[in-house]
Structures are given as C-alpha cells and as structure tokens.
Design a protein around this motif. Structure first.
Motif, short mmCIF file in Angstrom:
data_model
loop_
_atom_site.label_atom_id
_atom_site.label_comp_id
_atom_site.label_asym_id
_atom_site.label_seq_id
_atom_site.Cartn_x
_atom_site.Cartn_y
_atom_site.Cartn_z
N GLY A 36 6.63 -7.38 -36.36
CA GLY A 36 6.48 -7.73 -37.77
C GLY A 36 5.22 -8.52 -38.05
N ILE A 37 4.78 -9.35 -37.06
CA ILE A 37 3.56 -10.14 -37.27
C ILE A 37 2.36 -9.50 -36.57
N GLY A 38 2.51 -8.21 -36.19
CA GLY A 38 1.35 -7.45 -35.74
C GLY A 38 1.21 -7.24 -34.25
N PHE A 39 2.25 -7.58 -33.45
CA PHE A 39 2.14 -7.42 -31.99
C PHE A 39 3.14 -6.39 -31.50
N ARG A 40 2.62 -5.29 -30.98
CA ARG A 40 3.44 -4.18 -30.54
C ARG A 40 3.13 -3.82 -29.09
N ARG A 41 4.07 -3.14 -28.47
CA ARG A 41 3.93 -2.67 -27.09
C ARG A 41 3.52 -3.82 -26.16
N ASP A 42 2.48 -3.59 -25.33
CA ASP A 42 2.12 -4.59 -24.31
C ASP A 42 1.46 -5.83 -24.88
N SER A 43 1.07 -5.81 -26.16
CA SER A 43 0.42 -6.99 -26.73
C SER A 43 1.37 -8.18 -26.82
N VAL A 44 2.70 -7.95 -26.70
CA VAL A 44 3.66 -9.06 -26.73
C VAL A 44 3.54 -9.93 -25.49
N TYR A 45 2.86 -9.42 -24.44
CA TYR A 45 2.68 -10.20 -23.21
C TYR A 45 1.41 -11.05 -23.27
N ARG A 46 0.72 -11.03 -24.40
CA ARG A 46 -0.49 -11.85 -24.53
C ARG A 46 -0.11 -13.33 -24.45
N LYS A 47 -0.87 -14.09 -23.67
CA LYS A 47 -0.59 -15.51 -23.52
C LYS A 47 -0.90 -16.27 -24.82
N VAL A 48 -0.11 -17.31 -25.06
CA VAL A 48 -0.29 -18.14 -26.25
C VAL A 48 -1.71 -18.71 -26.30
N ALA A 49 -2.27 -19.00 -25.12
CA ALA A 49 -3.61 -19.59 -25.07
C ALA A 49 -4.66 -18.71 -25.72
N TYR A 50 -4.43 -17.38 -25.75
CA TYR A 50 -5.41 -16.45 -26.31
C TYR A 50 -5.15 -16.13 -27.79
N LEU A 51 -4.14 -16.77 -28.39
CA LEU A 51 -3.84 -16.50 -29.79
C LEU A 51 -4.75 -17.32 -30.69
N SER A 52 -5.02 -16.79 -31.87
CA SER A 52 -5.76 -17.56 -32.87
C SER A 52 -4.84 -18.61 -33.46
N GLY A 53 -5.43 -19.55 -34.21
CA GLY A 53 -4.61 -20.57 -34.87
C GLY A 53 -3.57 -19.96 -35.79
N GLY A 54 -3.97 -18.93 -36.54
CA GLY A 54 -3.03 -18.28 -37.46
C GLY A 54 -1.91 -17.58 -36.72
N LYS A 111 3.89 -23.33 -25.50
CA LYS A 111 3.26 -23.59 -24.20
C LYS A 111 2.17 -22.54 -23.98
N LEU A 112 0.96 -23.01 -23.75
CA LEU A 112 -0.21 -22.13 -23.69
C LEU A 112 -0.10 -21.09 -22.59
N GLU A 113 0.57 -21.43 -21.48
CA GLU A 113 0.61 -20.50 -20.34
C GLU A 113 1.67 -19.41 -20.49
N GLU A 114 2.55 -19.55 -21.48
CA GLU A 114 3.61 -18.55 -21.68
C GLU A 114 3.12 -17.38 -22.51
N SER A 115 3.79 -16.25 -22.36
CA SER A 115 3.50 -15.10 -23.22
C SER A 115 4.22 -15.29 -24.55
N MET A 116 3.81 -14.51 -25.54
CA MET A 116 4.46 -14.58 -26.85
C MET A 116 5.93 -14.22 -26.73
#
Length: 523
Positions: free
Chosen positions: A437-455, A410-415
């Motif tokens: 393990g896939i490169g997201f640490r600290r506060d970056s885990v709260y990044r919304k799915v909508a802002y993620l790249s395809g990979g 869901k695009l509006e959810e965080s990772m």
C-alpha cells in the motif's frame, strides 16, 4: 570557485534494486532546489555528493569546503553534547573562567584571542534563535525546531563554500521558516536545498527534479518549475494519446484490407470454378493480387512497428507511479470511554500555562504552539517518559509515542521484519499487503530501514504504531515531516478513517486542516 558536479552517477541498493542510474548534475546557481517524491533517492544522492556512500558507477567532482545539514542529528540526540561544545566555544569559556578566577597563564589568553565578549555574544545569538541562553544545556533537551535552528545557524556562519541542506524546514514553525529564508538569501556561497516546502523553493534560482527516470533541470523557482513540468507532462500525454489513436486506426485499416482481400479471393475462386474465364488469365490475376497483398501487408507491418517504437520511447519518458494508500488498523473497542485526563498540568520546561484535557475514545486532539513551547515535552509526559511537571496526568489506556526521529525503528532490520515484530497478529501476507500500500512490493520489502528516506520511514512508523496490540492512544509528534505533498494527503486520509484516538503535533496548517480534529490545545 567552488565546484560540485557528478558524471553518470549510479547507485544500487543491497536488495539489488537500482535506486537511480547515470545522473549528471552540476551546481551552478547560488541557490538550487532538489525535489522528488519520497524514496526516489534524494538523501542517498546527497550522501554520494559527500562521499559518505560509494556509487556503483560514475563519480563526483568537488572543489571547496562542503557542509551538510541532516534531517536526523543522532549525534546530538543521543550524546551528552552541550550547546557550548556543539558551537565550539567550550575552550574559550573555560579560559575566560580561569582568568576570572585569577589564573593568568599565557595559554588562556591565546585561546581567547579577541573573543573576550564570546559568552554574552553567544547568549544573545541563542535568544535571537529563541533558545534558552544556557550554554551548559544539553543539545538533546532542545525541541526539534530549536535543534534545527542551532545547527543551521552554525552552518550559515561557518567557512563552508557549499551547503547541502536536507529538508531544513522540518520541525520549524512559521517564525523559524522566515528566519531560514532570510539566511538562505544572505549566504554568500552556493546551496543545494532538498525540500518539499514550497515557501522555501519559491526563492531558488533553479530546480533539479529526481524521478525514477533520472534527473532533470528547470531554470527558475518552484512556480516556474511546476508550470514547466505540468506543460511537459501534458504535452507528452497528448502525444501518447495521439500515437495510440493512430495505432488503433492502422490496426483497423489493416483488418479492413485483410477482409477485402479475402472477399476478392473468394470472388476469384467462384469465377475459376464457373470456367467463364481462361485458367491462364485467372492464374495471372491471382499471382498479381498475391504480390500486391504481400506488399501491402509488409508496408502496414512496418508502419505498425514504427508506431509501436514511437509509443515505447514516449512511454519510457513518462514516470509510471503506482497508487499508494496507508492502511491504519482500526480500533477494536467501540465503547466510548475516557482514555486520558489532564488537570492543571504545568510543564517545568516550555509553556508556563496550565494545561487541562479530557480525551475519550475516537477523539483526536491538535496540539499547537511555537518551537520550544513544550509540545514534545507534554507528549513525553503523557507517555510517562519523565515527571518534569506538576498537576495530574491520568491514563486509562496504553500509549505509543511516534517521535520526530523514528525511534521505534531499528536501522538494521528490514521493513518486513519491522512491521511483523510490531504486532503478533500480523501474518507475513498481511504485512506484505500493508507495505504494498505504501509502495513496496515483492523483494523490496526486504530493504533495510537504514536505506529508507525520511518519508518512507514515517509511513512505516505509522503502520507500526497503528498495528500495535490493544489500540493504544497515538501520540503523533509531527508525523507529516519528511513527507511529500501527495504522501501528506494520504496520511491525512488515513487519520480521518482511523477510529482510534490520537494527539497530533504539526506545523503544517494545510495538513492539519485536512485532518478532522475535534479538540485543540495551544501552548
């Protein structure tokens, strides 16, 4: 003359992270590549060029009509759009039908113009694209590769002067890629090609590389870029190694000088205590030695500081990449049992060949075939999403379908929320560890799915499907799409270590070769 350029372009995510800063770009060659690791910001950069997003700093300059190919065509997948409507010929077809039925209003002739053969011409075009020439078919019924070819065909034959193509070879089989390469060569305008596909990048005139350090340009195709990039990296590594060695040498020399000065001072103190030389003379020698020592120390400190500054500047020029690993949850069951039984299954759409397969625990099957032969249709049938087949499909385990368009997310959810909600067994700390393990640490885990790249979406999706309860049978529909070369290797290693069962669809022969497959089906 079409123009597309940027000045000091910067973009910040909603988490406060700077995705990139001060990017200067100019599209001057006919065919230009844009490369970079997953998540570095390539798709966001394209959205800024298209003015779909607003930069925090800097600006975009453009002149001429720009058209865009997206990795995810949600308006075609979710809507009720038919092929004729997408190609913009519905009105002409309706006018033709009205005239055939005896209605001779002038407006019908005006709509048709000189395109009296539009129906047959379009059907012929669809056949060359290896798409069923049913103009009333819904776009969402097409395979991923067919949908990609249809969209790309429309762009290449539009009046656009600049094309921005975001990973256009995803979903395409070998023939589809060859068709795409031919279209790239024949297009008369300018193209910015975002891709991880070396076969496409071997035809570009220049390559921009986007990294966490910024945007660099290399004149020439992928082979030239790869050689130049490696040479630059190796030269920088040698310089850093040399400067570090020089730093250690100066530190050792400073320590040696300090120890010698201390020895001379102790020797002078012994002579002073013995009284063998006049006190005035000894004081003069001591002052002179102190001045000399002070000058030497200051000189050494200046040398060390200059060297440290050189090292800092060099290390800033080198991208520091944290190692990544994809942890897939291991299956709980160890008892080998039959999970899936397919007997003489014949799809109504796609391959006419009956399919039979028995899949047991821990077995992995590779499902191969050209675009449109029914690979995704078969996976959806196993998932019980439709009954458009004859024959038998028996399941003794739950399945989870990882589609090509990240339908699980869901695009509006965080990772972090996406991963925790997928499995009740996951604690926040465990989920954070998996995301790290896939490169997201600290506060970056709260990044919304909508802002993620395809990979990044694909790697998150793999974590989600592998951590669902009761170790379901994984139906993986081109999971290597959107991934850079390194990430494909990471995914292959994770699938090799995975003890559950899965069915894999992919057009990347190198990726499939790295995954230990023990069953094969070709449609």
């Amino acid at each position: 003359m079409p123009v597309l350029s940027t000045h000091q372009l910067s973009f910040q995510l909603d988490t406060g992270e700077w995705l990139f800063q001060n990017l200067n770009f100019s599209l001057t060659s006919r065919l230009t590549g844009l490369v970079g690791r997953n998540g570095v910001g390539k798709s966001v950069f394209l959205s800024l060029l298209l003015r779909k997003l607003t930069p925090v700093n800097g600006y975009v300059m453009s002149q001429g009509k720009i058209a865009y190919y997206s990795q995810l065509s949600s308006h075609l997948l979710d809507g009720g759009l038919r092929i004729a409507e997408f190609l913009g010929i519905s009105n002409k077809l309706l006018a033709l039908k009205a005239i055939e039925q005896g209605h001779c209003l002038q407006e019908y002739f005006d709509v048709i113009g000189d395109d009296w053969d539009i129906k047959n011409k379009t059907k012929h075009t669809l056949k060359t694209l290896r798409i069923d020439p049913n103009l009333n078919a819904y776009c969402h019924t097409l395979s991923g590769g067919q949908l990609a070819r249809l969209q790309l065909y429309q762009l290449f034959n539009s009046d656009a002067e600049i094309l921005l193509l975001d990973e256009p070879s995803n979903h395409l089989d070998y023939e589809g890629k060859q068709w795409l390469i031919n279209e790239l060569k024949q297009f008369s305008g300018q193209i910015l090609l975002v891709s991880h596909d070396r076969s496409l990048l071997s035809h570009v005139d220049g390559i921009y590389q986007l990294t966490s350090l910024g945007l660099g340009f290399f004149k020439g195709n992928y082979d030239v870029y790869s050689a130049q990039s490696s040479t630059q990296t190796e030269a920088l590594d040698r310089q850093i190694t040399h400067v570090k060695a020089e730093q250690k040498r100066m530190e050792r020399q400073a320590q040696t000088n300090k120890e010698k000065a201390q020895q001379r001072e102790r020797h002078g103190n012994r002579i002073r205590k013995s009284g063998s030389q006049p006190k005035v003379l000894m004081d003069a020698k001591k002052d002179k030695a102190a001045q000399s020592r002070s000058a030497t120390v200051i000189n050494q400190q200046n040398h060390l500081q200059r060297n440290q500054e050189r090292l800092r500047v060099m290390e800033e020029q080198k991208e520091v990449l944290k190692p990544q690993v994809l942890y897939l949850q291991q299956a709980n069951q160890i008892k080998k049992r039959r999970l899936l039984n397919i007997e003489n299954c014949q799809l109504y759409y796609g391959s006419g060949k009956p399919i039979s397969l028995i899949l047991s625990h821990a077995e992995r099957c590779y499902l191969n075939g050209a675009n449109g032969c029914g690979k995704s249709t078969l996976l959806k049938a196993i998932q019980n999403n439709h009954l458009n087949y004859s024959g038998v499909i028996e399941l003794n385990v739950k399945t989870v379908y990882l589609d090509q368009h990240f339908g699980l997310l869901k695009l509006e959810e965080s990772m972090l929320d996406s991963l925790i909600k997928s499995s009740k067994e996951l604690t926040e700390n465990t989920a954070r560890g998996l995301l790290a393990g896939i490169g997201f640490r600290r506060d970056s885990v709260y990044r919304k799915v909508a802002y993620l790249s395809g990979g990044e979406k694909m790697k998150l999706s793999m974590l989600v499907v592998s951590h669902l309860a009761n170790s379901p049978l994984l139906l993986l529909d081109e999971p290597d799409n959107h991934l850079d070369i390194e990430s494909k290797q990471i995914l292959a290693a994770a699938l090799n270590a995975y003890k559950g069962a899965f069915i894999l669809v992919s057009h990347d022969e190198d990726f499939v070769a790295e995954v230990r497959i023990n069953k094969y089906i070709r449609l």
